[in-house]
Write an enzyme that holds these catalytic residues in place. Sequence first.
Site, PDB file in Angstrom:
ATOM      1  CG  MET A  30      44.292  45.163  49.781  1.00 38.86           C
ATOM      2  SD  MET A  30      44.309  46.465  51.016  1.00 38.86           S
ATOM      3  CE  MET A  30      44.568  45.544  52.513  1.00 38.86           C
ATOM      4  N   GLY A  36      44.346  31.711  51.443  1.00 37.57           N
ATOM      5  CA  GLY A  36      42.990  32.268  51.377  1.00 37.57           C
ATOM      6  C   GLY A  36      42.745  32.897  50.012  1.00 37.57           C
ATOM      7  CG  HIS A  37      44.898  36.466  49.031  1.00 43.35           C
ATOM      8  ND1 HIS A  37      45.979  36.545  49.872  1.00 43.35           N
ATOM      9  CD2 HIS A  37      44.134  37.553  49.302  1.00 43.35           C
ATOM     10  CE1 HIS A  37      45.892  37.638  50.615  1.00 43.35           C
ATOM     11  NE2 HIS A  37      44.782  38.262  50.301  1.00 43.35           N
ATOM     12  N   GLY A 147      36.181  36.814  50.384  1.00 42.81           N
ATOM     13  CA  GLY A 147      36.323  35.864  51.480  1.00 42.81           C
ATOM     14  C   GLY A 147      35.382  36.196  52.630  1.00 42.81           C
ATOM     15  CD  GLN A 148      32.107  32.931  56.679  1.00 41.10           C
ATOM     16  OE1 GLN A 148      31.856  31.860  56.149  1.00 41.10           O
ATOM     17  NE2 GLN A 148      32.299  33.070  57.997  1.00 41.10           N
ATOM     18  CB  SER A 186      48.458  39.962  54.011  1.00 38.98           C
ATOM     19  OG  SER A 186      47.756  39.408  52.924  1.00 38.98           O
TER      20      SER A 186
HETATM   21  P1  AMP Z   1      42.941  41.230  51.273  1.00 34.89           P
HETATM   22  O1  AMP Z   1      44.119  41.054  50.377  1.00 34.89           O
HETATM   23  O2  AMP Z   1      43.235  40.996  52.715  1.00 34.89           O
HETATM   24  O3  AMP Z   1      42.177  42.509  50.999  1.00 34.89           O
HETATM   25  O4  AMP Z   1      41.933  40.062  50.885  1.00 34.89           O
HETATM   26  C1  AMP Z   1      41.489  39.896  49.569  1.00 34.89           C
HETATM   27  C2  AMP Z   1      40.342  38.918  49.569  1.00 34.89           C
HETATM   28  O5  AMP Z   1      40.777  37.673  50.106  1.00 34.89           O
HETATM   29  C3  AMP Z   1      39.164  39.389  50.420  1.00 34.89           C
HETATM   30  O6  AMP Z   1      37.946  39.053  49.776  1.00 34.89           O
HETATM   31  C4  AMP Z   1      39.345  38.597  51.685  1.00 34.89           C
HETATM   32  O7  AMP Z   1      38.144  38.374  52.394  1.00 34.89           O
HETATM   33  C5  AMP Z   1      39.898  37.290  51.151  1.00 34.89           C
HETATM   34  N1  AMP Z   1      40.615  36.584  52.201  1.00 34.89           N
HETATM   35  C6  AMP Z   1      41.609  37.066  52.989  1.00 34.89           C
HETATM   36  N2  AMP Z   1      41.987  36.148  53.898  1.00 34.89           N
HETATM   37  C7  AMP Z   1      41.199  35.063  53.692  1.00 34.89           C
HETATM   38  C8  AMP Z   1      41.086  33.781  54.313  1.00 34.89           C
HETATM   39  N3  AMP Z   1      41.865  33.432  55.342  1.00 34.89           N
HETATM   40  N4  AMP Z   1      40.165  32.931  53.841  1.00 34.89           N
HETATM   41  C9  AMP Z   1      39.351  33.274  52.798  1.00 34.89           C
HETATM   42  N5  AMP Z   1      39.415  34.456  52.160  1.00 34.89           N
HETATM   43  C10 AMP Z   1      40.323  35.338  52.598  1.00 34.89           C
END
Ligand code: AMP
Length: 287
Positions: A30, A36-37, A147-148, A186
Amino acid sequence: MNVLTTIAQLRQVVLDTKNQHQTIGLVPTMGYLHEGHLTLAQHAKRENDVAIMSIFVNPTQFGPNEDFESYPRDLARDTKLAASVGVDYIFAPAVEEMYPQDGGIRIRAGRQAELLCGASRPGHFDGVLQVVAKLFNLVQPDRAYFGQKDAQQVAIIQTMVRDYNFPIELRVVPVVREEDGLAKSSRNVYLNETERTQAPAIQQALQLAKCELQETQDVKKALALATKLIEDNTDGNIDYLSILSYPDLNEVTVDTEQIVLAAAVYLGKTRLIDNVIFSLKGEMAHV
Ligand code: AMP
Protein backbone atom coordinates in the site's frame (compact mmCIF):
# COMPACT_ATOMS: atom_id res chain seq x y z
CA MET A 1 12.09 2.11 -13.65
CA ASN A 2 8.60 2.67 -15.02
CA VAL A 3 5.47 3.63 -13.15
CA LEU A 4 2.41 1.99 -14.70
CA THR A 5 -1.02 3.33 -13.81
CA THR A 6 -3.36 1.43 -16.12
CA ILE A 7 -4.24 -2.23 -16.41
CA ALA A 8 -3.58 -2.05 -20.17
CA GLN A 9 0.01 -0.88 -19.58
CA LEU A 10 0.56 -3.57 -16.97
CA ARG A 11 -0.82 -6.32 -19.22
CA GLN A 12 1.54 -5.26 -22.01
CA VAL A 13 4.56 -5.43 -19.69
CA VAL A 14 3.47 -8.86 -18.42
CA LEU A 15 2.95 -10.11 -21.99
CA ASP A 16 6.35 -8.84 -23.15
CA THR A 17 8.05 -10.36 -20.10
CA LYS A 18 6.39 -13.75 -20.60
CA ASN A 19 7.23 -13.69 -24.32
CA GLN A 20 10.87 -13.32 -23.35
CA HIS A 21 10.52 -16.32 -21.01
CA GLN A 22 11.43 -14.15 -18.04
CA THR A 23 10.13 -14.78 -14.52
CA ILE A 24 8.14 -12.22 -12.54
CA GLY A 25 8.21 -11.51 -8.79
CA LEU A 26 5.28 -9.49 -7.40
CA VAL A 27 5.43 -7.38 -4.24
CA PRO A 28 1.97 -6.09 -3.30
CA THR A 29 2.04 -3.01 -1.04
CA MET A 30 0.00 0.00 0.00
CA GLY A 31 3.04 2.23 -0.40
CA TYR A 32 4.69 4.74 1.93
CA LEU A 33 7.59 2.37 1.67
CA HIS A 34 9.94 1.45 4.47
CA GLU A 35 12.71 -1.09 4.88
CA GLY A 36 10.19 -3.93 5.33
CA HIS A 37 8.74 -3.36 1.86
CA LEU A 38 12.20 -2.85 0.38
CA THR A 39 13.42 -6.15 1.82
CA LEU A 40 10.51 -7.90 0.07
CA ALA A 41 11.49 -6.15 -3.16
CA GLN A 42 15.13 -7.19 -2.80
CA HIS A 43 14.06 -10.81 -2.47
CA ALA A 44 11.80 -10.44 -5.52
CA LYS A 45 14.59 -8.98 -7.57
CA ARG A 46 17.11 -11.61 -6.51
CA GLU A 47 14.83 -14.53 -7.30
CA ASN A 48 13.17 -13.32 -10.51
CA ASP A 49 14.12 -11.61 -13.78
CA VAL A 50 11.58 -8.84 -13.32
CA ALA A 51 10.30 -7.34 -10.05
CA ILE A 52 6.91 -5.62 -10.08
CA MET A 53 5.73 -3.73 -7.01
CA SER A 54 2.11 -2.69 -6.70
CA ILE A 55 1.34 0.43 -4.70
CA PHE A 56 -2.36 0.69 -4.05
CA VAL A 57 -4.20 1.77 -0.92
CA ASN A 58 -7.03 -0.68 -1.34
CA PRO A 59 -10.33 0.83 -0.14
CA THR A 60 -12.10 -2.53 0.11
CA GLN A 61 -9.91 -3.71 2.98
CA PHE A 62 -10.65 -0.65 5.16
CA GLY A 63 -13.68 -0.45 7.44
CA PRO A 64 -15.92 2.66 7.43
CA ASN A 65 -14.22 4.17 10.51
CA GLU A 66 -10.68 3.25 9.57
CA ASP A 67 -7.84 5.31 8.14
CA PHE A 68 -8.34 4.90 4.36
CA GLU A 69 -8.46 8.67 3.76
CA SER A 70 -5.56 9.54 6.04
CA TYR A 71 -3.34 6.57 5.16
CA PRO A 72 0.08 8.07 4.26
CA ARG A 73 0.79 8.34 0.53
CA ASP A 74 3.86 9.62 -1.32
CA LEU A 75 4.34 8.07 -4.76
CA ALA A 76 7.32 10.28 -5.70
CA ARG A 77 9.26 9.16 -2.63
CA ASP A 78 8.18 5.53 -3.10
CA THR A 79 9.33 5.56 -6.73
CA LYS A 80 12.85 6.62 -5.73
CA LEU A 81 13.05 4.04 -2.93
CA ALA A 82 11.76 1.21 -5.13
CA ALA A 83 14.24 2.12 -7.89
CA SER A 84 17.08 2.08 -5.35
CA VAL A 85 16.51 -1.65 -4.70
CA GLY A 86 16.09 -2.58 -8.36
CA VAL A 87 12.30 -2.77 -8.75
CA ASP A 88 11.61 -2.81 -12.49
CA TYR A 89 7.99 -1.59 -12.52
CA ILE A 90 5.63 0.03 -10.09
CA PHE A 91 1.95 -0.56 -10.70
CA ALA A 92 0.08 2.31 -9.05
CA PRO A 93 -3.50 2.36 -10.30
CA ALA A 94 -6.27 4.76 -9.26
CA VAL A 95 -9.18 3.25 -7.33
CA GLU A 96 -11.42 3.64 -10.43
CA GLU A 97 -8.94 1.65 -12.51
CA MET A 98 -9.05 -1.30 -10.10
CA TYR A 99 -12.75 -1.06 -9.27
CA PRO A 100 -14.58 0.53 -12.21
CA GLN A 101 -17.91 -0.89 -11.11
CA ASP A 102 -19.54 -1.69 -7.76
CA GLY A 103 -21.33 -4.75 -6.52
CA GLY A 104 -19.51 -7.49 -8.38
CA ILE A 105 -18.23 -10.86 -7.18
CA ARG A 106 -16.53 -10.94 -3.80
CA ILE A 107 -14.24 -13.62 -2.44
CA ARG A 108 -14.96 -14.49 1.19
CA ALA A 109 -12.19 -15.47 3.53
CA GLY A 110 -12.98 -18.53 5.65
CA ARG A 111 -12.59 -19.51 9.29
CA GLN A 112 -9.02 -18.20 9.58
CA ALA A 113 -10.42 -14.68 9.16
CA GLU A 114 -12.90 -14.91 12.04
CA LEU A 115 -10.38 -14.15 14.77
CA LEU A 116 -7.40 -11.85 15.50
CA CYS A 117 -7.51 -8.89 13.05
CA GLY A 118 -10.55 -10.37 11.30
CA ALA A 119 -12.60 -10.12 14.50
CA SER A 120 -11.89 -6.42 15.01
CA ARG A 121 -11.87 -5.55 11.29
CA PRO A 122 -14.91 -7.29 9.77
CA GLY A 123 -14.54 -7.72 6.01
CA HIS A 124 -10.88 -6.71 6.06
CA PHE A 125 -9.56 -10.01 4.76
CA ASP A 126 -12.28 -10.27 2.10
CA GLY A 127 -10.94 -6.98 0.76
CA VAL A 128 -7.36 -8.20 0.97
CA LEU A 129 -8.22 -11.37 -0.96
CA GLN A 130 -10.12 -9.34 -3.56
CA VAL A 131 -7.16 -7.12 -4.35
CA VAL A 132 -4.56 -9.88 -4.11
CA ALA A 133 -6.57 -12.17 -6.44
CA LYS A 134 -6.86 -9.30 -8.95
CA LEU A 135 -3.14 -8.58 -8.73
CA PHE A 136 -2.32 -12.27 -9.16
CA ASN A 137 -4.48 -12.43 -12.30
CA LEU A 138 -3.10 -9.18 -13.70
CA VAL A 139 0.59 -9.78 -13.00
CA GLN A 140 0.65 -13.60 -13.29
CA PRO A 141 3.78 -13.70 -11.15
CA ASP A 142 5.93 -16.77 -10.69
CA ARG A 143 6.47 -15.73 -7.07
CA ALA A 144 4.68 -13.28 -4.78
CA TYR A 145 6.28 -11.75 -1.68
CA PHE A 146 4.56 -11.08 1.63
CA GLY A 147 5.78 -10.08 5.08
CA GLN A 148 5.43 -12.23 8.17
CA LYS A 149 4.54 -8.94 9.89
CA ASP A 150 1.00 -9.70 8.67
CA ALA A 151 1.05 -13.37 9.67
CA GLN A 152 -2.72 -13.84 9.52
CA GLN A 153 -2.80 -12.28 6.05
CA VAL A 154 -0.10 -14.72 4.90
CA ALA A 155 -2.03 -17.69 6.32
CA ILE A 156 -5.26 -16.62 4.58
CA ILE A 157 -3.56 -15.91 1.24
CA GLN A 158 -1.86 -19.33 1.43
CA THR A 159 -5.32 -20.86 1.79
CA MET A 160 -6.68 -18.90 -1.20
CA VAL A 161 -3.72 -19.94 -3.36
CA ARG A 162 -4.30 -23.57 -2.37
CA ASP A 163 -8.09 -23.56 -2.69
CA TYR A 164 -8.23 -21.57 -5.93
CA ASN A 165 -5.17 -23.16 -7.56
CA PHE A 166 -3.19 -20.00 -8.26
CA PRO A 167 0.02 -21.24 -9.93
CA ILE A 168 2.13 -18.94 -7.77
CA GLU A 169 4.83 -19.59 -5.21
CA LEU A 170 4.33 -17.56 -2.04
CA ARG A 171 7.50 -16.29 -0.41
CA VAL A 172 7.33 -15.05 3.17
CA VAL A 173 9.90 -12.60 4.50
CA PRO A 174 10.66 -12.20 8.26
CA VAL A 175 9.59 -9.04 10.09
CA VAL A 176 11.94 -6.10 9.60
CA ARG A 177 12.28 -4.08 12.81
CA GLU A 178 13.56 -0.79 14.14
CA GLU A 179 16.63 -1.04 16.38
CA ASP A 180 14.46 -1.05 19.50
CA GLY A 181 12.37 -3.96 18.21
CA LEU A 182 9.31 -2.10 16.92
CA ALA A 183 8.09 -3.72 13.70
CA LYS A 184 8.45 -1.28 10.80
CA SER A 185 5.09 -0.08 9.56
CA SER A 186 3.78 2.75 7.40
CA ARG A 187 1.45 3.54 10.31
CA ASN A 188 4.36 4.23 12.69
CA VAL A 189 4.33 7.83 11.38
CA TYR A 190 1.05 8.33 13.25
CA LEU A 191 2.76 7.80 16.64
CA ASN A 192 3.56 10.80 18.82
CA GLU A 193 6.79 10.87 20.83
CA THR A 194 5.38 9.13 23.90
CA GLU A 195 3.60 6.47 21.88
CA ARG A 196 6.75 5.82 19.85
CA THR A 197 8.73 5.33 23.09
CA GLN A 198 6.14 2.89 24.39
CA ALA A 199 5.64 0.94 21.14
CA PRO A 200 8.58 -1.52 21.53
CA ALA A 201 6.78 -2.96 24.59
CA ILE A 202 4.59 -4.93 22.17
CA GLN A 203 7.53 -6.94 20.84
CA GLN A 204 9.01 -7.25 24.34
CA ALA A 205 5.71 -8.69 25.58
CA LEU A 206 5.63 -11.22 22.76
CA GLN A 207 9.20 -12.29 23.49
CA LEU A 208 8.41 -12.67 27.19
CA ALA A 209 5.38 -14.81 26.40
CA LYS A 210 7.43 -16.90 23.98
CA CYS A 211 10.06 -17.64 26.68
CA GLU A 212 7.32 -18.55 29.15
CA LEU A 213 5.68 -20.89 26.66
CA GLN A 214 8.95 -22.57 25.85
CA GLU A 215 9.70 -23.11 29.53
CA THR A 216 6.30 -24.06 30.89
CA GLN A 217 3.94 -24.57 27.91
CA ASP A 218 1.45 -22.59 30.02
CA VAL A 219 -0.61 -20.56 27.53
CA LYS A 220 -2.61 -18.70 30.18
CA LYS A 221 0.47 -17.66 32.14
CA ALA A 222 2.27 -16.58 28.99
CA LEU A 223 -0.67 -14.40 27.97
CA ALA A 224 -0.96 -12.93 31.48
CA LEU A 225 2.72 -11.98 31.56
CA ALA A 226 2.55 -10.34 28.13
CA THR A 227 -0.63 -8.46 29.04
CA LYS A 228 0.98 -7.15 32.23
CA LEU A 229 4.11 -6.00 30.41
CA ILE A 230 2.03 -4.00 27.93
CA GLU A 231 -0.24 -2.58 30.63
CA ASP A 232 2.71 -1.61 32.86
CA ASN A 233 4.75 0.01 30.10
CA THR A 234 2.24 1.67 27.80
CA ASP A 235 -0.98 3.69 27.91
CA GLY A 236 -2.23 1.47 25.13
CA ASN A 237 -5.35 -0.65 24.79
CA ILE A 238 -4.89 -4.26 23.87
CA ASP A 239 -7.17 -5.26 20.99
CA TYR A 240 -6.01 -8.88 21.14
CA LEU A 241 -3.16 -10.94 22.46
CA SER A 242 -3.42 -14.53 21.29
CA ILE A 243 -1.53 -17.78 21.10
CA LEU A 244 -2.64 -20.05 18.27
CA SER A 245 -1.35 -22.79 16.02
CA TYR A 246 0.08 -21.54 12.74
CA PRO A 247 -0.91 -21.31 9.93
CA ASP A 248 -4.30 -22.92 10.65
CA LEU A 249 -5.03 -20.58 13.60
CA ASN A 250 -6.57 -23.09 15.98
CA GLU A 251 -6.18 -23.52 19.72
CA VAL A 252 -2.77 -24.84 20.69
CA THR A 253 -2.69 -28.54 21.58
CA VAL A 254 0.10 -31.01 22.37
CA ASP A 255 0.28 -31.80 18.65
CA THR A 256 0.76 -28.19 17.55
CA GLU A 257 3.95 -27.83 15.53
CA GLN A 258 4.10 -24.10 14.94
CA ILE A 259 2.80 -21.40 17.21
CA VAL A 260 1.95 -17.80 16.45
CA LEU A 261 1.92 -15.33 19.28
CA ALA A 262 0.11 -12.30 17.90
CA ALA A 263 -0.86 -8.90 19.27
CA ALA A 264 -2.75 -5.82 18.18
CA VAL A 265 -2.49 -2.81 20.44
CA TYR A 266 -3.95 0.69 20.12
CA LEU A 267 -1.45 3.36 21.09
CA GLY A 268 -3.63 6.44 20.99
CA LYS A 269 -5.55 6.07 17.73
CA THR A 270 -2.87 3.98 16.05
CA ARG A 271 -3.42 0.26 15.86
CA LEU A 272 -0.12 -1.63 15.78
CA ILE A 273 0.24 -5.35 15.11
CA ASP A 274 3.12 -7.70 15.66
CA ASN A 275 3.78 -11.42 16.06
CA VAL A 276 6.37 -14.11 16.59
CA ILE A 277 6.16 -17.56 15.04
CA PHE A 278 8.09 -20.46 16.51
CA SER A 279 8.01 -24.14 17.28
CA LEU A 280 7.98 -25.31 20.87
CA LYS A 281 11.42 -26.77 20.30
CA GLY A 282 12.61 -23.18 20.29
CA GLU A 283 13.95 -22.53 16.83
CA MET A 284 12.21 -20.04 14.54
CA ALA A 285 9.72 -21.92 12.45
CA HIS A 286 9.46 -21.62 8.71
CA VAL A 287 6.23 -19.92 7.69
P1 AMP B 1 1.49 -2.89 3.48
O1 AMP B 1 1.98 -1.82 2.58
O2 AMP B 1 1.48 -2.52 4.93
O3 AMP B 1 0.19 -3.52 3.00
O4 AMP B 1 2.56 -4.06 3.38
C1 AMP B 1 2.91 -4.63 2.15
C2 AMP B 1 3.70 -5.88 2.40
O5 AMP B 1 4.87 -5.56 3.15
C3 AMP B 1 2.93 -6.92 3.21
O6 AMP B 1 3.21 -8.22 2.70
C4 AMP B 1 3.49 -6.74 4.59
O7 AMP B 1 3.41 -7.90 5.39
C5 AMP B 1 4.93 -6.39 4.29
N1 AMP B 1 5.52 -5.69 5.42
C6 AMP B 1 5.04 -4.59 6.05
N2 AMP B 1 5.81 -4.25 7.10
C7 AMP B 1 6.80 -5.18 7.15
C8 AMP B 1 7.92 -5.40 8.01
N3 AMP B 1 8.17 -4.59 9.05
N4 AMP B 1 8.71 -6.45 7.77
C9 AMP B 1 8.46 -7.30 6.72
N5 AMP B 1 7.44 -7.14 5.86
C10 AMP B 1 6.62 -6.10 6.07
